[in-house]
Design a protein around this motif. Structure first.
Motif, PDB file in Angstrom:
ATOM      1  N   ALA A 115      -6.260  18.833  -1.939  1.00 15.05           N
ATOM      2  CA  ALA A 115      -7.012  18.276  -3.069  1.00 15.05           C
ATOM      3  C   ALA A 115      -6.709  16.794  -3.262  1.00 15.05           C
ATOM      4  O   ALA A 115      -7.588  16.021  -3.629  1.00 15.05           O
ATOM      5  N   ARG A 116      -5.481  16.403  -3.000  1.00  8.35           N
ATOM      6  CA  ARG A 116      -5.097  15.007  -3.181  1.00  8.35           C
ATOM      7  C   ARG A 116      -5.756  14.085  -2.160  1.00  8.35           C
ATOM      8  O   ARG A 116      -6.090  12.938  -2.457  1.00  8.35           O
ATOM      9  N   TYR A 117      -5.959  14.590  -0.943  1.00  6.56           N
ATOM     10  CA  TYR A 117      -6.451  13.732   0.140  1.00  6.56           C
ATOM     11  C   TYR A 117      -7.915  13.950   0.498  1.00  6.56           C
ATOM     12  O   TYR A 117      -8.465  13.214   1.314  1.00  6.56           O
ATOM     13  N   GLU A 118      -8.573  14.928  -0.124  1.00  4.14           N
ATOM     14  CA  GLU A 118      -9.975  15.166   0.206  1.00  4.14           C
ATOM     15  C   GLU A 118     -10.867  13.949  -0.064  1.00  4.14           C
ATOM     16  O   GLU A 118     -11.753  13.662   0.754  1.00  4.14           O
ATOM     17  N   PRO A 119     -10.664  13.195  -1.152  1.00  2.00           N
ATOM     18  CA  PRO A 119     -11.508  11.998  -1.325  1.00  2.00           C
ATOM     19  C   PRO A 119     -11.368  10.997  -0.176  1.00  2.00           C
ATOM     20  O   PRO A 119     -12.359  10.432   0.282  1.00  2.00           O
ATOM     21  N   GLN A 120     -10.153  10.793   0.298  1.00  2.00           N
ATOM     22  CA  GLN A 120      -9.950   9.867   1.417  1.00  2.00           C
ATOM     23  C   GLN A 120     -10.579  10.406   2.693  1.00  2.00           C
ATOM     24  O   GLN A 120     -11.147   9.648   3.485  1.00  2.00           O
ATOM     25  N   ILE A 121     -10.472  11.718   2.898  1.00  2.00           N
ATOM     26  CA  ILE A 121     -11.085  12.332   4.080  1.00  2.00           C
ATOM     27  C   ILE A 121     -12.600  12.125   4.030  1.00  2.00           C
ATOM     28  O   ILE A 121     -13.212  11.701   5.021  1.00  2.00           O
ATOM     29  N   GLU A 161      -8.112   7.136  13.165  1.00  2.00           N
ATOM     30  CA  GLU A 161      -6.660   7.334  13.081  1.00  2.00           C
ATOM     31  C   GLU A 161      -6.250   7.630  11.637  1.00  2.00           C
ATOM     32  O   GLU A 161      -5.426   8.506  11.378  1.00  2.00           O
ATOM     33  N   ALA A 162      -6.843   6.904  10.697  1.00  2.82           N
ATOM     34  CA  ALA A 162      -6.560   7.168   9.283  1.00  2.82           C
ATOM     35  C   ALA A 162      -6.996   8.585   8.906  1.00  2.82           C
ATOM     36  O   ALA A 162      -6.267   9.300   8.205  1.00  2.82           O
ATOM     37  N   LEU A 163      -8.170   8.993   9.384  1.00  6.14           N
ATOM     38  CA  LEU A 163      -8.660  10.340   9.097  1.00  6.14           C
ATOM     39  C   LEU A 163      -7.667  11.392   9.587  1.00  6.14           C
ATOM     40  O   LEU A 163      -7.375  12.359   8.880  1.00  6.14           O
ATOM     41  N   ALA A 198       0.528   7.950   3.857  1.00  8.04           N
ATOM     42  CA  ALA A 198      -0.718   7.669   3.137  1.00  8.04           C
ATOM     43  C   ALA A 198      -0.957   6.162   3.068  1.00  8.04           C
ATOM     44  O   ALA A 198      -2.095   5.704   3.178  1.00  8.04           O
ATOM     45  N   GLY A 199       0.104   5.398   2.904  1.00 12.24           N
ATOM     46  CA  GLY A 199      -0.023   3.943   2.898  1.00 12.24           C
ATOM     47  C   GLY A 199      -0.500   3.420   4.239  1.00 12.24           C
ATOM     48  O   GLY A 199      -1.351   2.517   4.304  1.00 12.24           O
ATOM     49  N   LEU A 200       0.013   3.996   5.321  1.00 11.31           N
ATOM     50  CA  LEU A 200      -0.431   3.616   6.663  1.00 11.31           C
ATOM     51  C   LEU A 200      -1.911   3.947   6.834  1.00 11.31           C
ATOM     52  O   LEU A 200      -2.684   3.134   7.352  1.00 11.31           O
ATOM     53  N   ALA A 201      -2.301   5.130   6.388  1.00  9.43           N
ATOM     54  CA  ALA A 201      -3.709   5.525   6.509  1.00  9.43           C
ATOM     55  C   ALA A 201      -4.617   4.571   5.728  1.00  9.43           C
ATOM     56  O   ALA A 201      -5.666   4.156   6.235  1.00  9.43           O
ATOM     57  N   ALA A 202      -4.216   4.219   4.522  1.00 10.62           N
ATOM     58  CA  ALA A 202      -5.019   3.285   3.721  1.00 10.62           C
ATOM     59  C   ALA A 202      -5.138   1.934   4.422  1.00 10.62           C
ATOM     60  O   ALA A 202      -6.213   1.313   4.427  1.00 10.62           O
ATOM     61  N   THR A 203      -4.057   1.483   5.018  1.00  9.10           N
ATOM     62  CA  THR A 203      -4.071   0.218   5.761  1.00  9.10           C
ATOM     63  C   THR A 203      -5.002   0.316   6.967  1.00  9.10           C
ATOM     64  O   THR A 203      -5.754  -0.620   7.264  1.00  9.10           O
ATOM     65  N   LEU A 225       0.798  -1.200   0.000  1.00  9.86           N
ATOM     66  CA  LEU A 225       0.000   0.000   0.000  1.00  9.86           C
ATOM     67  C   LEU A 225       0.843   1.267   0.000  1.00  9.86           C
ATOM     68  O   LEU A 225       0.315   2.348  -0.150  1.00  9.86           O
ATOM     69  N   VAL A 226       2.144   1.133   0.210  1.00  6.80           N
ATOM     70  CA  VAL A 226       3.004   2.296   0.143  1.00  6.80           C
ATOM     71  C   VAL A 226       3.304   2.559  -1.320  1.00  6.80           C
ATOM     72  O   VAL A 226       3.890   1.746  -2.008  1.00  6.80           O
ATOM     73  N   ASP A 227       2.837   3.690  -1.813  1.00  9.48           N
ATOM     74  CA  ASP A 227       3.022   4.009  -3.216  1.00  9.48           C
ATOM     75  C   ASP A 227       3.661   5.378  -3.335  1.00  9.48           C
ATOM     76  O   ASP A 227       4.293   5.857  -2.394  1.00  9.48           O
ATOM     77  N   SER A 228       3.458   6.020  -4.446  1.00  6.76           N
ATOM     78  CA  SER A 228       4.096   7.299  -4.697  1.00  6.76           C
ATOM     79  C   SER A 228       3.637   8.398  -3.744  1.00  6.76           C
ATOM     80  O   SER A 228       4.258   9.446  -3.675  1.00  6.76           O
ATOM     81  N   VAL A 229       2.553   8.182  -3.009  1.00  6.23           N
ATOM     82  CA  VAL A 229       2.092   9.210  -2.096  1.00  6.23           C
ATOM     83  C   VAL A 229       2.791   9.131  -0.746  1.00  6.23           C
ATOM     84  O   VAL A 229       2.627  10.009   0.077  1.00  6.23           O
TER      85      VAL A 229
END
Length: 173
Positions: A51-57, A37-39, A9-14, A1-5
């Motif tokens: 803008a990059r993280y608003e969808p995840q938020i 915690e991810a939020l 961000a990979g930790l948050a996705a996990t 899950l660790v990618d170019s971001v």
């Protein structure tokens, strides 16, 4: 899950995935804590590239509203649902073809929370908006039909409850 971001961000996705699994295993409190915690991580990352993280938020907020509703904490669920809708509105305004489905889903969830709180007119108004957004969504987007059907089911329940209140009768649905 660790990618170019990056690793945060990979930790948050996990954490989101972990939270969803915990919630599916009836550990709603644990699931909520993981997604929260991810939020917090996404909000921190959003300080430099919102803008990059608003969808995840927005997705974290929607998932947290579902968990809160399942815990019976409807007022908090509604508050998180309103935040999710606000974020999804901004996303859909910037890129409707990409985000209208998510906005419609967030509105459908908020409609459910209003209905569960006995706010039936607000539930119907929010559902109406959700259905209007779904009408604008590309039909090939995943889940559009399912989200629309869920929203229509909620409308039926709200109308049924309004009819019961108006007549004082117990109506079979």
């Amino acid at each position: 899950l660790v990618d170019s971001v990056g690793p945060r961000a990979g930790l948050a996705a996990t954490l989101v995935q972990q939270g969803m699994r915990r919630a599916e295993s009836d550990d709603l409190e644990g699931g909520f804590a993981s997604v929260n915690e991810a939020l917090q991580i996404y909000m921190e990352l959003g300080k430099t590239d919102y803008a990059r993280y608003e969808p995840q938020i927005a997705n974290c907020l929607a998932n947290m509203s579902i968990m809160l509703a399942n815990l019976g904490r409807l007022e908090q669920a509604r508050n998180f649902g309103e935040l999710a809708v606000a974020h999804q509105r901004a996303l859909a305004k910037a890129n409707p073809s990409r985000h209208n489905t998510a906005l419609g889903h967030a509105l459908g969830l908020l409609s459910n929370w209003h209905r569960s709180a006995g706010e039936l007119i607000q539930s119907l108004d929010t559902a109406h908006e959700a259905l209007a957004v779904f009408a604008l969504a590309r039909p090939d987007q995943p889940d559009v039909q399912a989200f629309r059907a869920d929203t229509l089911d909620g409308v039926a329940h709200a109308l049924h409850r309004l009819a019961q209140e108006a007549t004082g009768d117990v109506l079979v649905y």
